[in-house]
Enzyme design. Structure first.
Site, PDB file in Angstrom:
ATOM      1  N   ASP A 131       0.873  -1.170   0.000  1.00 44.43           N
ATOM      2  CA  ASP A 131       0.000   0.000   0.000  1.00 44.43           C
ATOM      3  C   ASP A 131       0.916   1.229   0.000  1.00 44.43           C
ATOM      4  O   ASP A 131       1.678   1.430   0.952  1.00 44.43           O
ATOM      5  CB  ASP A 131      -0.851  -0.052   1.282  1.00 44.43           C
ATOM      6  CG  ASP A 131      -1.673   1.199   1.497  1.00 44.43           C
ATOM      7  OD1 ASP A 131      -1.182   2.312   1.201  1.00 44.43           O
ATOM      8  OD2 ASP A 131      -2.803   1.078   1.987  1.00 44.43           O
ATOM      9  N   HIS A 184       0.650   4.275   0.585  1.00 39.57           N
ATOM     10  CA  HIS A 184       0.541   5.192   1.727  1.00 39.57           C
ATOM     11  C   HIS A 184       1.268   4.646   2.963  1.00 39.57           C
ATOM     12  O   HIS A 184       1.996   5.358   3.634  1.00 39.57           O
ATOM     13  CB  HIS A 184      -0.935   5.424   2.042  1.00 39.57           C
ATOM     14  CG  HIS A 184      -1.159   6.340   3.197  1.00 39.57           C
ATOM     15  ND1 HIS A 184      -1.062   7.705   3.075  1.00 39.57           N
ATOM     16  CD2 HIS A 184      -1.447   6.097   4.503  1.00 39.57           C
ATOM     17  CE1 HIS A 184      -1.305   8.269   4.251  1.00 39.57           C
ATOM     18  NE2 HIS A 184      -1.528   7.312   5.139  1.00 39.57           N
ATOM     19  N   TYR A 185       1.058   3.364   3.237  1.00 39.14           N
ATOM     20  CA  TYR A 185       1.720   2.776   4.397  1.00 39.14           C
ATOM     21  C   TYR A 185       3.198   2.516   4.132  1.00 39.14           C
ATOM     22  O   TYR A 185       4.013   2.493   5.053  1.00 39.14           O
ATOM     23  CB  TYR A 185       0.958   1.535   4.894  1.00 39.14           C
ATOM     24  CG  TYR A 185      -0.250   2.008   5.642  1.00 39.14           C
ATOM     25  CD1 TYR A 185      -0.138   2.450   6.956  1.00 39.14           C
ATOM     26  CD2 TYR A 185      -1.470   2.164   5.009  1.00 39.14           C
ATOM     27  CE1 TYR A 185      -1.210   2.991   7.624  1.00 39.14           C
ATOM     28  CE2 TYR A 185      -2.559   2.712   5.668  1.00 39.14           C
ATOM     29  CZ  TYR A 185      -2.427   3.117   6.977  1.00 39.14           C
ATOM     30  OH  TYR A 185      -3.484   3.672   7.635  1.00 39.14           O
ATOM     31  N   HIS A 186       3.517   2.343   2.862  1.00 33.09           N
ATOM     32  CA  HIS A 186       4.930   2.261   2.483  1.00 33.09           C
ATOM     33  C   HIS A 186       5.620   3.581   2.867  1.00 33.09           C
ATOM     34  O   HIS A 186       6.668   3.582   3.527  1.00 33.09           O
ATOM     35  CB  HIS A 186       5.046   2.011   0.975  1.00 33.09           C
ATOM     36  CG  HIS A 186       6.453   1.964   0.486  1.00 33.09           C
ATOM     37  ND1 HIS A 186       7.166   0.792   0.380  1.00 33.09           N
ATOM     38  CD2 HIS A 186       7.304   2.949   0.126  1.00 33.09           C
ATOM     39  CE1 HIS A 186       8.393   1.064  -0.035  1.00 33.09           C
ATOM     40  NE2 HIS A 186       8.498   2.372  -0.205  1.00 33.09           N
ATOM     41  N   ALA A 238       5.941   3.954   6.546  1.00 32.20           N
ATOM     42  CA  ALA A 238       7.024   3.131   7.092  1.00 32.20           C
ATOM     43  C   ALA A 238       8.379   3.814   6.872  1.00 32.20           C
ATOM     44  O   ALA A 238       9.226   3.828   7.769  1.00 32.20           O
ATOM     45  CB  ALA A 238       7.011   1.743   6.461  1.00 32.20           C
TER      46      ALA A 238
END
Ligand code: MG
Length: 667
Positions: A293, A295-297, A300
């Protein structure tokens, strides 16, 4: 008479007793009431706390608290990357959040605007829309730090007074007692929210500490509450995913910012150990984060970088090995590749759109950590310094992200295709889908995610956006994919004809092989072949961009009629009996925001073991009237397990596109 007087006296005694009891109960979290627990959780042998220790040992806790506050007000050696309290500034939006908060109108979530009012007597359980995020994120106190900035910028004590009040009100009304209050604890004390407060309270502490409302007694209340937070995380780290990363990074903050706590070292170490371990687990060798994803990449990357920044500022950078830095750098390059020339990201999975301004800021931060990376420098300076990567198209085979491009500039033709392994919570069952940028616009934006989770109604909305059928890929009977485990069979990113072959055994007895040819850096030919013994309707879906689109059922064509700049023609060549269906669809690139558009599917019945095959040509053009005449057909009459040959005609000009696979499919 005597009895009456006596009874008045007795009543007075009762009243005083009641008042006293109330006062001592409320005093549990009161700005004027000292919480002696603070001295037990601090390491009073910490350098600088000599006076605090002596006073505490002499039984003079009030004076000890004063000395402790003096110590913190004078402390300058510990820094956080988020704020510099000596140079305060506040934007218009944050100023509004700070001012609204004075009336208990709290900025909780961008998706729920205008903000709700939580009452004069704050109701921390108020849940006006049953979206879990709205109730969880209330407990992130997003307006507290803006109040601190407003306080520093204006010098107006009303912000500090109100913050102290709300801070204590929250403690009083949100006890950590899972036995008595499980429902509220689930929201107020979810480890992700707790960690959020751990991090942000380091900013609030620095911003408010000069205030006269930040009393010695309040300091003791603050420290006891903060300590309870860190202790809670230590025992309740999330099992996996981005939550665990967030929590670990924030424990590093807690342990670093308050080294005076007895357990500070343990907190910091637990955070560092988790990040060092998880970066190996959650990031594939190609730099993709395993939730697939964007966005979550990005989140992170920023977690890993924040931990590094905190380490840099406070002198423990060497606790992160070089491999950690190398992985973060690969993650940044992964992100730079899958994003479009205007810095926006594909909205695959639960991703939202991140705006250019925010991304330039990110690249600037990253460039400080990786000063030798010329590409990061290029994006950080919007091309004024540094240089672009030497390559154009790029595949990330572990994560299953593939980027075809003919340029890095705004005029680029760029397709980003997602076909990866099974992934974690935020990932959608969308294998094979893509977004396509052409000359300044995204012509195939993903449907997005719209909302996360909540009660039935919210889940229904979420489920609509998660459907396989609202992506640019193939379904069986419009159902969601049963298996999302794509295998890359060929990736050839150079030359006039660039090729990707990816295969997903999406349903029981149905395998989807998608071949994408990027021809002359100009147009795409997508070949979908569905094999296996499954029977039913095979649906090839495309999500159209918003705006006027000419379409024809006769020749299965969709051609945008937009202003000059970015247009396209899509034509599908499928089985003879193929039908076309248009349905209303949605596109969402921000939480709770969506617009209507058209979903298209080409449908054919699969009645036997024979493969169902489609060829789609997508031809980007600047002007709608420049759209060429298209034709396409299969040259291999039947499906072949290891090769493919199609003939495409553009304005009558013939072109043969072929691919051969080396190995047999492993099944
Ligand atoms: Mg999607």
């Amino acid at each position: 008479m005597k009895t009456i007087i006596k009874s008045i006296i007795m009543n007075k005694v009762y009243i005083y007793a009641i008042l006293f009891a109330l006062a001592s109960f409320a005093g549990h979290a009161d700005a004027q009431t000292l919480n002696g627990e603070a001295f037990g959780i601090l390491n009073l042998d910490y350098p600088g706390l000599e006076k605090v220790k002596a006073l505490h040992q002499a039984g003079q806790d009030e004076k000890a608290a004063e000395a402790l506050l003096d110590y913190y007000r004078a402390r300058t050696n510990i820094k956080t990357p988020e704020i510099n309290p000596q140079k305060p500034s506040i934007g218009k939006e944050e100023r509004k959040w700070a001012d609204d908060a004075l009336q208990h109108t709290f900025f909780v979530h961008k998706g729920y605007q205008p903000s709700f009012n939580y009452g004069e007597d704050i109701d921390w359980r108020y849940w006006p829309v049953r979206d879990n995020e709205l109730r969880w994120q209330l407990h992130r106190h997003k307006w507290f730090t803006p109040m601190g900035k407003a306080y520093r910028v204006t010098g107006d004590e009303k912000y500090a007074k109100e913050w102290v009040f709300q801070y204590l009100d929250w403690i009083k009304k949100n006890p950590l007692s899972p036995q008595d209050d499980a429902e509220n604890v689930r929201f107020a004390w979810r480890p992700l929210e707790v960690s959020n407060r751990l991090q942000d309270q380091t900013s609030q502490f620095q911003l408010f500490i000069p205030s006269r409302h930040f009393t010695p007694a309040f300091l003791t209340q603050f420290l006891v509450n903060y300590h309870r937070h860190a202790t809670h995380i230590l025992g309740h780290y999330s099992k996996q995913g981005n939550h665990l990363l967030f929590e670990a990074q924030r424990m590093i903050y807690a342990g670093t910012f308050f080294p005076e706590f007895k357990e500070a070292k343990e907190w910091r170490k637990s955070g560092i150990d988790i990040l060092n371990e998880q970066i190996g687990i959650q990031v594939y060798a190609d730099g993709g984060q395993y939730e697939l994803d964007p966005h979550y990449h990005l989140a992170a990357i920023n977690i890993f970088c924040k931990a590094l920044a905190m380490a840099n500022l406070n002198g423990f950078r060497d606790e992160f090995p070089q491999a950690y830095l190398d992985t973060v750098e690969r993650m940044i390059m992964f992100y730079a590749n899958i994003c479009f020339p205007d810095y926006t990201n594909p909205c695959f999975s639960d991703a939202k759109l991140t705006a250019k301004q925010e991304m330039v800021k990110n690249y600037r931060t990253w460039s400080k950590i990786f000063p030798r990376n010329e590409a990061i420098k290029y994006f950080a300076t919007e091309g004024r310094e540094g240089s672009l990567p030497a390559y154009l198209s790029k595949g990330f085979l572990d994560s299953g992200f593939f980027v075809f491009r003919n340029s890095w500039g705004a005029d680029a033709t760029q397709m980003v295709l997602k076909a990866g392994p099974e992934a974690f919570w935020h990932c959608q069952p969308d294998n094979g889908t893509f977004e396509l940028w052409f000359n300044g616009a995204n012509l195939f934006p993903d449907s997005g995610s719209y909302v996360y989770a909540g009660d039935g109604e919210v889940m229904e909305e979420r489920d609509w956006f998660r459907q396989t059928a609202v992506h640019n890929t193939v379904t069986l009977n419009n159902k969601n994919l049963e298996t999302t485990q794509s295998v890359t069979r060929l990736w050839q990113p150079e030359g006039d004809v660039q090729t990707l072959v990816t295969e997903n055994p999406g349903y029981k007895n149905l395998t989807h092989r998608r071949t994408v040819f990027f021809v002359d850096g100009t147009y795409f030919v997508i070949v979908d072949e569905l094999t296996g013994s499954a029977k039913g309707f095979v649906n090839l879906h495309y999500q159209m961009p918003r705006g006027e689109i000419a379409n024809s059922r006769e020749d299965m064509t969709f051609a945008t009629q937009f202003e000059d700049g970015s247009n396209m023609k899509l034509q599908c060549f499928g089985p003879e009996e193929m039908t076309m269906k248009k349905e209303p669809g949605w596109c969402s690139t921000a939480y709770r925001k969506r617009y209507k558009r058209m979903n298209v599917s080409f449908n054919a019945k699969k009645e036997s073991g024979d493969a169902v095959r489609y060829i789609t040509v997508i031809y980007p053009v600047k002007k709608a009237k420049e759209a060429p005449a298209l034709a396409a057909k299969f040259k291999n009459k039947n499906f072949s397990d290891n090769s493919l040959s199609v003939e495409v005609k553009v304005n009558g000009k013939k072109r043969t596109l072929e691919m051969t696979l080396d190995e047999k499919r492993n099944q």
